[in-house]
Design a protein around this motif. Structure first.
Motif, mmCIF file in Angstrom:
data_model
loop_
_atom_site.group_PDB
_atom_site.id
_atom_site.type_symbol
_atom_site.label_atom_id
_atom_site.label_comp_id
_atom_site.label_asym_id
_atom_site.label_seq_id
_atom_site.Cartn_x
_atom_site.Cartn_y
_atom_site.Cartn_z
ATOM 1 N N THR A 31 57.104 -7.339 -25.220
ATOM 2 C CA THR A 31 56.301 -8.311 -25.950
ATOM 3 C C THR A 31 56.840 -9.723 -25.744
ATOM 4 O O THR A 31 56.062 -10.660 -25.549
ATOM 5 C CB THR A 31 56.278 -7.965 -27.454
ATOM 6 N N ALA A 32 58.156 -9.873 -25.756
ATOM 7 C CA ALA A 32 58.756 -11.194 -25.539
ATOM 8 C C ALA A 32 58.446 -11.693 -24.128
ATOM 9 O O ALA A 32 58.152 -12.880 -23.931
ATOM 10 C CB ALA A 32 60.262 -11.133 -25.763
ATOM 11 N N GLU A 33 58.498 -10.794 -23.143
ATOM 12 C CA GLU A 33 58.176 -11.188 -21.774
ATOM 13 C C GLU A 33 56.704 -11.587 -21.656
ATOM 14 O O GLU A 33 56.377 -12.560 -20.972
ATOM 15 C CB GLU A 33 58.484 -10.050 -20.805
ATOM 16 N N GLN A 37 55.228 -15.219 -20.650
ATOM 17 C CA GLN A 37 54.310 -15.378 -19.526
ATOM 18 C C GLN A 37 53.045 -16.112 -19.952
ATOM 19 O O GLN A 37 52.575 -17.010 -19.247
ATOM 20 C CB GLN A 37 53.952 -14.012 -18.939
ATOM 21 N N CYS A 38 52.487 -15.755 -21.109
ATOM 22 C CA CYS A 38 51.281 -16.441 -21.594
ATOM 23 C C CYS A 38 51.575 -17.907 -21.906
ATOM 24 O O CYS A 38 50.763 -18.783 -21.616
ATOM 25 C CB CYS A 38 50.716 -15.723 -22.825
ATOM 26 N N ALA A 39 52.742 -18.167 -22.494
ATOM 27 C CA ALA A 39 53.123 -19.550 -22.760
ATOM 28 C C ALA A 39 53.314 -20.304 -21.447
ATOM 29 O O ALA A 39 52.972 -21.481 -21.341
ATOM 30 C CB ALA A 39 54.401 -19.590 -23.591
ATOM 31 N N ASN A 52 43.979 -13.461 -26.051
ATOM 32 C CA ASN A 52 43.331 -12.810 -24.907
ATOM 33 C C ASN A 52 44.322 -12.553 -23.783
ATOM 34 O O ASN A 52 44.284 -11.504 -23.140
ATOM 35 C CB ASN A 52 42.166 -13.659 -24.399
ATOM 36 N N CYS A 53 45.196 -13.504 -23.545
ATOM 37 C CA CYS A 53 46.222 -13.337 -22.525
ATOM 38 C C CYS A 53 47.129 -12.151 -22.866
ATOM 39 O O CYS A 53 47.411 -11.308 -22.007
ATOM 40 C CB CYS A 53 47.046 -14.613 -22.396
ATOM 41 N N MET A 54 47.550 -12.064 -24.113
ATOM 42 C CA MET A 54 48.412 -10.947 -24.551
ATOM 43 C C MET A 54 47.687 -9.610 -24.401
ATOM 44 O O MET A 54 48.278 -8.617 -23.977
ATOM 45 C CB MET A 54 48.855 -11.158 -26.001
ATOM 46 N N LEU A 57 47.584 -8.635 -20.654
ATOM 47 C CA LEU A 57 48.887 -8.172 -20.182
ATOM 48 C C LEU A 57 49.217 -6.793 -20.741
ATOM 49 O O LEU A 57 49.784 -5.949 -20.053
ATOM 50 C CB LEU A 57 49.982 -9.173 -20.548
ATOM 51 N N SER A 58 48.839 -6.561 -21.989
ATOM 52 C CA SER A 58 49.081 -5.256 -22.605
ATOM 53 C C SER A 58 48.277 -4.168 -21.913
ATOM 54 O O SER A 58 48.786 -3.089 -21.624
ATOM 55 C CB SER A 58 48.730 -5.309 -24.088
ATOM 56 N N SER A 59 47.023 -4.439 -21.621
ATOM 57 C CA SER A 59 46.192 -3.427 -20.962
ATOM 58 C C SER A 59 46.648 -3.195 -19.528
ATOM 59 O O SER A 59 46.567 -2.083 -19.017
ATOM 60 C CB SER A 59 44.722 -3.808 -21.001
ATOM 61 N N GLN A 60 47.152 -4.221 -18.859
ATOM 62 C CA GLN A 60 47.687 -4.034 -17.510
ATOM 63 C C GLN A 60 48.911 -3.135 -17.543
ATOM 64 O O GLN A 60 49.074 -2.284 -16.686
ATOM 65 C CB GLN A 60 48.072 -5.378 -16.893
#
Length: 118
Positions: A31-33, A37-39, A52-54, A57-60
């Motif tokens: 989650t921190a990574e 990455q989104c930031a 949306n970015c999170m 990344l979670s679904s990927q």
């Protein structure tokens, strides 16, 4: 007698803490990574774009879960068979760590090679 009960209880609690800590740390690290990455993409935390970015990344991360072994062997077999006779791909052998032995045909199969001719 009390000392034995206390030691057994202490060992049990230590076991439980050990089981939960590794899994929790792994998800917190991911989650921190993802947040970093989104930031890094320029999204501000707390906005819809950041959420949306999170989610993406979670679904990927979930879609990159390893397949079961049988599905992997079927995929490798299909790829290796379609490449038969294609000189761009080497013949599969045990020398490549990604290859698997197809026991039904007694031939090596893999993601980047062709199955040996009959």
């Amino acid at each position: 007698m009390r000392a034995l009960v206390f030691i057994a209880f202490l060992m049990f609690v230590t076991f439980l803490v050990g089981c939960t800590t590794d899994e929790g740390n792994a998800s917190q690290t991911q989650t921190a990574e993802d947040k970093a990455q989104c930031a890094g993409f320029g999204f501000k935390e707390g906005t819809d774009a950041f959420a949306n970015c999170m989610m993406k990344l979670s679904s990927q991360g979930q879609s990159q879960q390893p397949q079961d072994h049988d599905a992997l062997v079927r995929r490798y077999k299909s790829l290796s068979m379609t490449r038969r006779g294609d000189d761009r791909y080497p013949v599969c052998s045990a020398s490549d760590m990604d290859n698997e032995l197809d026991t039904s045909a007694n031939k090596w199969i893999g993601p980047n090679c062709q199955m040996a001719p009959d």
